[in-house]
Design a protein around this motif. Sequence first.
Motif, PDB file in Angstrom:
ATOM      1  N   GLY A   1     -86.653  87.984  10.805  1.00 58.21           N
ATOM      2  CA  GLY A   1     -85.724  87.206  11.619  1.00 58.21           C
ATOM      3  C   GLY A   1     -86.273  85.856  12.013  1.00 58.21           C
ATOM      4  N   LEU A   2     -87.490  85.532  11.576  1.00 55.33           N
ATOM      5  CA  LEU A   2     -88.090  84.229  11.895  1.00 55.33           C
ATOM      6  C   LEU A   2     -87.276  83.089  11.302  1.00 55.33           C
ATOM      7  CD1 LEU A   2     -90.542  82.473  12.919  1.00 55.33           C
ATOM      8  CD2 LEU A   2     -91.465  82.760  10.607  1.00 55.33           C
ATOM      9  N   LEU A   3     -86.929  83.216  10.027  1.00 54.14           N
ATOM     10  CA  LEU A   3     -86.242  82.136   9.321  1.00 54.14           C
ATOM     11  C   LEU A   3     -84.738  82.306   9.413  1.00 54.14           C
ATOM     12  CD1 LEU A   3     -88.482  81.856   6.141  1.00 54.14           C
ATOM     13  CD2 LEU A   3     -88.691  80.656   8.313  1.00 54.14           C
ATOM     14  N   SER A   4     -84.062  81.209   9.740  1.00 56.09           N
ATOM     15  CA  SER A   4     -82.613  81.268   9.876  1.00 56.09           C
ATOM     16  C   SER A   4     -81.960  80.124   9.114  1.00 56.09           C
ATOM     17  CB  SER A   4     -82.214  81.216  11.351  1.00 56.09           C
ATOM     18  OG  SER A   4     -82.618  79.991  11.928  1.00 56.09           O
ATOM     19  N   GLY A   5     -80.649  80.239   8.984  1.00 55.84           N
ATOM     20  CA  GLY A   5     -79.876  79.229   8.269  1.00 55.84           C
ATOM     21  C   GLY A   5     -79.600  79.673   6.849  1.00 55.84           C
ATOM     22  N   ASP A   6     -78.609  79.062   6.268  1.00 53.13           N
ATOM     23  CA  ASP A   6     -78.234  79.370   4.893  1.00 53.13           C
ATOM     24  C   ASP A   6     -77.841  78.057   4.223  1.00 53.13           C
ATOM     25  OD1 ASP A   6     -77.659  80.685   2.576  1.00 53.13           O
ATOM     26  OD2 ASP A   6     -75.704  81.413   3.242  1.00 53.13           O
ATOM     27  N   TYR A   7     -78.822  77.175   4.066  1.00 50.47           N
ATOM     28  CA  TYR A   7     -78.577  75.842   3.535  1.00 50.47           C
ATOM     29  C   TYR A   7     -78.603  75.862   2.010  1.00 50.47           C
ATOM     30  CZ  TYR A   7     -79.505  74.669   8.358  1.00 50.47           C
ATOM     31  OH  TYR A   7     -79.465  74.618   9.722  1.00 50.47           O
ATOM     32  N   ALA A   8     -77.680  75.136   1.412  1.00 45.91           N
ATOM     33  CA  ALA A   8     -77.550  75.102  -0.048  1.00 45.91           C
ATOM     34  C   ALA A   8     -78.819  74.607  -0.728  1.00 45.91           C
ATOM     35  CB  ALA A   8     -76.362  74.230  -0.444  1.00 45.91           C
ATOM     36  N   ASP A   9     -79.588  73.737  -0.057  1.00 45.46           N
ATOM     37  CA  ASP A   9     -80.808  73.201  -0.664  1.00 45.46           C
ATOM     38  C   ASP A   9     -81.988  74.163  -0.572  1.00 45.46           C
ATOM     39  OD1 ASP A   9     -81.490  73.001   2.020  1.00 45.46           O
ATOM     40  OD2 ASP A   9     -81.708  70.823   2.009  1.00 45.46           O
TER      41      ASP A   9
ATOM     42  N   ILE B   1     -89.163  73.306  19.267  1.00 43.96           N
ATOM     43  CA  ILE B   1     -89.849  72.776  18.093  1.00 43.96           C
ATOM     44  C   ILE B   1     -89.228  73.499  16.913  1.00 43.96           C
ATOM     45  CG2 ILE B   1     -92.031  72.579  16.834  1.00 43.96           C
ATOM     46  CD1 ILE B   1     -91.993  70.901  19.422  1.00 43.96           C
ATOM     47  N   ARG B   2     -88.715  72.737  15.970  1.00 39.85           N
ATOM     48  CA  ARG B   2     -88.158  73.319  14.754  1.00 39.85           C
ATOM     49  C   ARG B   2     -89.191  73.231  13.651  1.00 39.85           C
ATOM     50  NH1 ARG B   2     -82.178  70.853  13.541  1.00 39.85           N
ATOM     51  NH2 ARG B   2     -81.294  71.403  15.541  1.00 39.85           N
ATOM     52  N   LEU B   3     -89.341  74.306  12.927  1.00 38.72           N
ATOM     53  CA  LEU B   3     -90.146  74.284  11.718  1.00 38.72           C
ATOM     54  C   LEU B   3     -89.182  74.425  10.552  1.00 38.72           C
ATOM     55  CD1 LEU B   3     -93.222  76.530  12.603  1.00 38.72           C
ATOM     56  CD2 LEU B   3     -92.961  74.051  12.829  1.00 38.72           C
ATOM     57  N   VAL B   4     -89.213  73.462   9.647  1.00 39.98           N
ATOM     58  CA  VAL B   4     -88.346  73.473   8.484  1.00 39.98           C
ATOM     59  C   VAL B   4     -89.177  73.937   7.292  1.00 39.98           C
ATOM     60  CG1 VAL B   4     -86.848  72.092   6.992  1.00 39.98           C
ATOM     61  CG2 VAL B   4     -87.032  71.537   9.446  1.00 39.98           C
ATOM     62  N   PHE B   5     -88.741  74.997   6.658  1.00 38.44           N
ATOM     63  CA  PHE B   5     -89.360  75.518   5.444  1.00 38.44           C
ATOM     64  C   PHE B   5     -88.505  75.035   4.279  1.00 38.44           C
ATOM     65  CE2 PHE B   5     -90.970  78.151   8.728  1.00 38.44           C
ATOM     66  CZ  PHE B   5     -92.141  78.740   8.292  1.00 38.44           C
ATOM     67  N   PRO B   6     -88.917  73.962   3.578  1.00 42.66           N
ATOM     68  CA  PRO B   6     -88.074  73.409   2.516  1.00 42.66           C
ATOM     69  C   PRO B   6     -87.686  74.419   1.439  1.00 42.66           C
ATOM     70  CG  PRO B   6     -89.843  71.887   3.027  1.00 42.66           C
ATOM     71  CD  PRO B   6     -90.136  73.165   3.761  1.00 42.66           C
ATOM     72  N   SER B   7     -88.540  75.410   1.173  1.00 42.52           N
ATOM     73  CA  SER B   7     -88.250  76.446   0.169  1.00 42.52           C
ATOM     74  C   SER B   7     -88.109  77.813   0.830  1.00 42.52           C
ATOM     75  CB  SER B   7     -89.367  76.489  -0.873  1.00 42.52           C
ATOM     76  OG  SER B   7     -89.501  75.255  -1.512  1.00 42.52           O
ATOM     77  N   GLY B   8     -87.672  77.829   2.061  1.00 42.19           N
ATOM     78  CA  GLY B   8     -87.605  79.066   2.832  1.00 42.19           C
ATOM     79  C   GLY B   8     -86.730  80.150   2.245  1.00 42.19           C
ATOM     80  N   ALA B   9     -85.716  79.770   1.461  1.00 38.06           N
ATOM     81  CA  ALA B   9     -84.834  80.776   0.859  1.00 38.06           C
ATOM     82  C   ALA B   9     -85.577  81.664  -0.125  1.00 38.06           C
ATOM     83  CB  ALA B   9     -83.659  80.088   0.166  1.00 38.06           C
ATOM     84  N   LYS B  10     -86.686  81.177  -0.657  1.00 41.37           N
ATOM     85  CA  LYS B  10     -87.463  81.956  -1.620  1.00 41.37           C
ATOM     86  C   LYS B  10     -88.337  83.007  -0.937  1.00 41.37           C
ATOM     87  CE  LYS B  10     -87.744  78.179  -4.939  1.00 41.37           C
ATOM     88  NZ  LYS B  10     -88.654  77.249  -5.627  1.00 41.37           N
TER      89      LYS B  10
ATOM     90  N   ARG C   1     -84.930  76.763   5.200  1.00 38.90           N
ATOM     91  CA  ARG C   1     -84.683  77.680   6.296  1.00 38.90           C
ATOM     92  C   ARG C   1     -85.436  77.144   7.504  1.00 38.90           C
ATOM     93  NH1 ARG C   1     -81.497  78.679   3.047  1.00 38.90           N
ATOM     94  NH2 ARG C   1     -80.940  80.669   2.110  1.00 38.90           N
ATOM     95  N   LEU C   2     -84.989  77.511   8.695  1.00 37.11           N
ATOM     96  CA  LEU C   2     -85.554  76.982   9.927  1.00 37.11           C
ATOM     97  C   LEU C   2     -86.111  78.095  10.805  1.00 37.11           C
ATOM     98  CD1 LEU C   2     -82.617  74.579  10.901  1.00 37.11           C
ATOM     99  CD2 LEU C   2     -84.615  74.051   9.507  1.00 37.11           C
ATOM    100  N   ALA C   3     -87.129  77.735  11.574  1.00 43.99           N
ATOM    101  CA  ALA C   3     -87.656  78.609  12.620  1.00 43.99           C
ATOM    102  C   ALA C   3     -87.687  77.785  13.904  1.00 43.99           C
ATOM    103  CB  ALA C   3     -89.056  79.096  12.262  1.00 43.99           C
ATOM    104  N   PHE C   4     -87.289  78.375  15.013  1.00 48.26           N
ATOM    105  CA  PHE C   4     -87.197  77.673  16.286  1.00 48.26           C
ATOM    106  C   PHE C   4     -88.165  78.290  17.290  1.00 48.26           C
ATOM    107  CE2 PHE C   4     -83.142  77.426  14.151  1.00 48.26           C
ATOM    108  CZ  PHE C   4     -82.785  76.097  14.291  1.00 48.26           C
ATOM    109  N   PHE C   5     -88.860  77.415  18.019  1.00 47.81           N
ATOM    110  CA  PHE C   5     -89.804  77.859  19.043  1.00 47.81           C
ATOM    111  C   PHE C   5     -89.514  77.087  20.322  1.00 47.81           C
ATOM    112  CE2 PHE C   5     -91.704  78.805  15.010  1.00 47.81           C
ATOM    113  CZ  PHE C   5     -92.258  80.067  15.198  1.00 47.81           C
ATOM    114  N   HIS C   6     -89.142  77.828  21.368  1.00 49.94           N
ATOM    115  CA  HIS C   6     -88.772  77.221  22.648  1.00 49.94           C
ATOM    116  C   HIS C   6     -89.877  77.302  23.694  1.00 49.94           C
ATOM    117  CE1 HIS C   6     -84.977  78.287  20.656  1.00 49.94           C
ATOM    118  NE2 HIS C   6     -84.531  77.176  21.204  1.00 49.94           N
ATOM    119  N   ASN C   7     -90.889  78.147  23.458  1.00 48.33           N
ATOM    120  CA  ASN C   7     -91.954  78.327  24.443  1.00 48.33           C
ATOM    121  C   ASN C   7     -93.143  79.039  23.788  1.00 48.33           C
ATOM    122  OD1 ASN C   7     -91.318  81.212  24.494  1.00 48.33           O
ATOM    123  ND2 ASN C   7     -89.552  80.628  25.755  1.00 48.33           N
ATOM    124  N   MET C   8     -94.223  79.141  24.531  1.00 43.40           N
ATOM    125  CA  MET C   8     -95.445  79.771  24.012  1.00 43.40           C
ATOM    126  C   MET C   8     -95.242  81.271  23.765  1.00 43.40           C
ATOM    127  SD  MET C   8     -97.734  77.561  23.369  1.00 43.40           S
ATOM    128  CE  MET C   8     -99.211  78.544  23.223  1.00 43.40           C
TER     129      MET C   8
END
Length: 142
Positions: free
Chosen positions: A101-109, A86-95, A112-119
């Motif tokens: 380490g929860l939020l990853s990615g370095d998108y120009a917009d 399950i991906r959680l997309v934080f549209p303003s995550g860079a702020k 930032r993303l958080a990934f959850f593979h299990n409980m």
Amino acid sequence: MKAKTSNPAVLADSAGVDAYMQKLEHPLKGVLEALRKVILSVDSEIGEHIKWNAPSFLYTGEMRPFDPKEYKRYVIVSNVYQKDCIRLVFPSGAKINDTSGLLSGDYADGRRLAFFHNMEEVEAQEGALRNAVKSWLVLLDK
């Protein structure tokens, strides 16, 4: 032109998300339900509805007028297209000053993303997820 969206409380539709969840066939449905519970419990002014074919979480309180295309109300948009996470997309995550380490990615917009593979990952990252949402609320232009 700067415009204020209609009554933000009307944007929230937990019943619609409940209906979506009942129909959802995904191997990590329980993970998404657990994430939903955590996110909604952070603040009473966090609401939910279905956007982009998945549960999304938004601020329902009063805000200054803004262009609706800026999506300033959105805290998190979930993404359930992959079956292994399950991906959680934080549209303003860079702020958000996430040092967990929860939020990853370095998108120009700025997203930032958080990934959850299990409980186990939900349980291990619950505090970081709560802190990310709280940090976003503090930064919100109300």
